[in-house]
Design a protein around this motif. Structure first.
Motif, PDB file in Angstrom:
ATOM      1  N   SER A  66       0.827  -1.206   0.000  1.00 57.22           N
ATOM      2  CA  SER A  66       0.000   0.000   0.000  1.00 57.22           C
ATOM      3  C   SER A  66       0.863   1.257   0.000  1.00 57.22           C
ATOM      4  CB  SER A  66      -0.922  -0.006   1.223  1.00 57.22           C
ATOM      5  OG  SER A  66      -1.655   1.175   1.307  1.00 57.22           O
ATOM      6  N   ARG A  67       1.910   1.265   0.813  1.00 58.53           N
ATOM      7  CA  ARG A  67       2.827   2.414   0.854  1.00 58.53           C
ATOM      8  C   ARG A  67       3.506   2.607  -0.499  1.00 58.53           C
ATOM      9  NH1 ARG A  67       3.653   5.609   5.662  1.00 58.53           N
ATOM     10  NH2 ARG A  67       5.708   5.917   4.804  1.00 58.53           N
ATOM     11  N   GLU A  68       3.927   1.511  -1.124  1.00 60.56           N
ATOM     12  CA  GLU A  68       4.585   1.589  -2.424  1.00 60.56           C
ATOM     13  C   GLU A  68       3.608   2.108  -3.482  1.00 60.56           C
ATOM     14  OE1 GLU A  68       7.605   1.351  -5.272  1.00 60.56           O
ATOM     15  OE2 GLU A  68       7.693   1.355  -3.089  1.00 60.56           O
ATOM     16  N   ALA A  69       2.374   1.644  -3.444  1.00 66.89           N
ATOM     17  CA  ALA A  69       1.361   2.117  -4.401  1.00 66.89           C
ATOM     18  C   ALA A  69       1.101   3.609  -4.201  1.00 66.89           C
ATOM     19  CB  ALA A  69       0.068   1.321  -4.238  1.00 66.89           C
ATOM     20  N   ASP A  70       1.036   4.062  -2.954  1.00 64.44           N
ATOM     21  CA  ASP A  70       0.841   5.488  -2.672  1.00 64.44           C
ATOM     22  C   ASP A  70       1.997   6.321  -3.219  1.00 64.44           C
ATOM     23  OD1 ASP A  70      -1.535   4.933  -1.375  1.00 64.44           O
ATOM     24  OD2 ASP A  70      -0.699   5.146   0.657  1.00 64.44           O
ATOM     25  N   ARG A  71       3.222   5.801  -3.047  1.00 63.75           N
ATOM     26  CA  ARG A  71       4.395   6.528  -3.548  1.00 63.75           C
ATOM     27  C   ARG A  71       4.362   6.617  -5.071  1.00 63.75           C
ATOM     28  NH1 ARG A  71       8.735   5.761  -6.064  1.00 63.75           N
ATOM     29  NH2 ARG A  71       8.607   3.493  -6.055  1.00 63.75           N
ATOM     30  N   LYS A  72       4.029   5.527  -5.727  1.00 62.14           N
ATOM     31  CA  LYS A  72       3.958   5.525  -7.198  1.00 62.14           C
ATOM     32  C   LYS A  72       2.871   6.472  -7.685  1.00 62.14           C
ATOM     33  CE  LYS A  72       5.835   0.914  -8.011  1.00 62.14           C
ATOM     34  NZ  LYS A  72       5.563  -0.438  -8.503  1.00 62.14           N
ATOM     35  N   LEU A  73       1.751   6.490  -7.013  1.00 66.13           N
ATOM     36  CA  LEU A  73       0.665   7.392  -7.383  1.00 66.13           C
ATOM     37  C   LEU A  73       1.104   8.849  -7.228  1.00 66.13           C
ATOM     38  CD1 LEU A  73      -2.250   7.635  -8.318  1.00 66.13           C
ATOM     39  CD2 LEU A  73      -2.954   7.501  -5.915  1.00 66.13           C
ATOM     40  N   ALA A  74       1.799   9.169  -6.156  1.00 65.53           N
ATOM     41  CA  ALA A  74       2.294  10.530  -5.950  1.00 65.53           C
ATOM     42  C   ALA A  74       3.300  10.902  -7.036  1.00 65.53           C
ATOM     43  CB  ALA A  74       2.918  10.656  -4.567  1.00 65.53           C
ATOM     44  N   ASP A  75       4.176   9.952  -7.402  1.00 66.02           N
ATOM     45  CA  ASP A  75       5.143  10.203  -8.475  1.00 66.02           C
ATOM     46  C   ASP A  75       4.438  10.481  -9.801  1.00 66.02           C
ATOM     47  OD1 ASP A  75       7.174   9.788  -6.654  1.00 66.02           O
ATOM     48  OD2 ASP A  75       7.727   7.800  -7.428  1.00 66.02           O
ATOM     49  N   LEU A  76       3.413   9.697 -10.106  1.00 69.39           N
ATOM     50  CA  LEU A  76       2.655   9.903 -11.344  1.00 69.39           C
ATOM     51  C   LEU A  76       1.913  11.234 -11.336  1.00 69.39           C
ATOM     52  CD1 LEU A  76       1.228   6.331 -11.992  1.00 69.39           C
ATOM     53  CD2 LEU A  76       2.942   7.541 -13.355  1.00 69.39           C
ATOM     54  N   ALA A  78       2.844  13.936  -9.755  1.00 72.58           N
ATOM     55  CA  ALA A  78       3.853  14.972  -9.953  1.00 72.58           C
ATOM     56  C   ALA A  78       4.274  15.042 -11.419  1.00 72.58           C
ATOM     57  CB  ALA A  78       5.057  14.701  -9.057  1.00 72.58           C
ATOM     58  N   LEU A  79       4.437  13.895 -12.057  1.00 76.16           N
ATOM     59  CA  LEU A  79       4.798  13.859 -13.471  1.00 76.16           C
ATOM     60  C   LEU A  79       3.697  14.495 -14.319  1.00 76.16           C
ATOM     61  CD1 LEU A  79       6.626  12.964 -15.804  1.00 76.16           C
ATOM     62  CD2 LEU A  79       5.479  10.731 -15.721  1.00 76.16           C
ATOM     63  N   LEU A  80       2.459  14.132 -14.067  1.00 75.49           N
ATOM     64  CA  LEU A  80       1.335  14.704 -14.804  1.00 75.49           C
ATOM     65  C   LEU A  80       1.273  16.223 -14.616  1.00 75.49           C
ATOM     66  CD1 LEU A  80      -1.179  14.369 -16.529  1.00 75.49           C
ATOM     67  CD2 LEU A  80      -2.465  13.902 -14.429  1.00 75.49           C
ATOM     68  N   GLU A  81       1.471  16.681 -13.409  1.00 71.55           N
ATOM     69  CA  GLU A  81       1.451  18.123 -13.148  1.00 71.55           C
ATOM     70  C   GLU A  81       2.562  18.831 -13.908  1.00 71.55           C
ATOM     71  OE1 GLU A  81       2.032  21.103  -9.377  1.00 71.55           O
ATOM     72  OE2 GLU A  81       1.003  19.208  -9.029  1.00 71.55           O
ATOM     73  N   SER A  82       3.751  18.218 -13.951  1.00 70.17           N
ATOM     74  CA  SER A  82       4.860  18.856 -14.659  1.00 70.17           C
ATOM     75  C   SER A  82       4.607  18.879 -16.168  1.00 70.17           C
ATOM     76  CB  SER A  82       6.178  18.155 -14.357  1.00 70.17           C
ATOM     77  OG  SER A  82       6.239  16.879 -14.934  1.00 70.17           O
TER      78      SER A  82
END
Length: 86
Positions: A66-76, A78-82
């Motif tokens: 769950s923590r890893e999925a949350d981190r990946k979602l946050a990374d995505l 951030a990428l989408l926002e950029s």
């Protein structure tokens, strides 16, 4: 078996301090913490509750995925926002 038999280095971690605090105060605790010892490499969601006889019920759940999925979602996100900002 005792907790220290299953997790021999537990007394060297924050978990042991929390266990002592719950034993002494009777106030339950819930928290998430990284555990990388005793052959484990996991994120744990832990709950400690003192029972009527003075013993402490210690339950934990492996929340690593769950923590890893949350981190990946946050990374995505951030990428989408950029990408959208360019």
């Amino acid at each position: 078996h005792t907790l220290s038999e299953h997790f021999p280095t537990l007394h060297q971690t924050d978990y042991f301090d929390r266990l002592v605090e719950v034993t002494e105060t009777g106030e339950p605790q819930s928290y998430v913490q990284y555990y990388n010892t005793d052959g484990l490499d996991v994120w744990i969601e832990a709950r400690l509750t003192r029972l009527g006889d003075g013993s402490v019920l210690f339950t934990f759940l492996d929340v690593t995925e769950s923590r890893e999925a949350d981190r990946k979602l946050a990374d995505l996100a951030a990428l989408l926002e950029s990408v959208l900002d360019t």
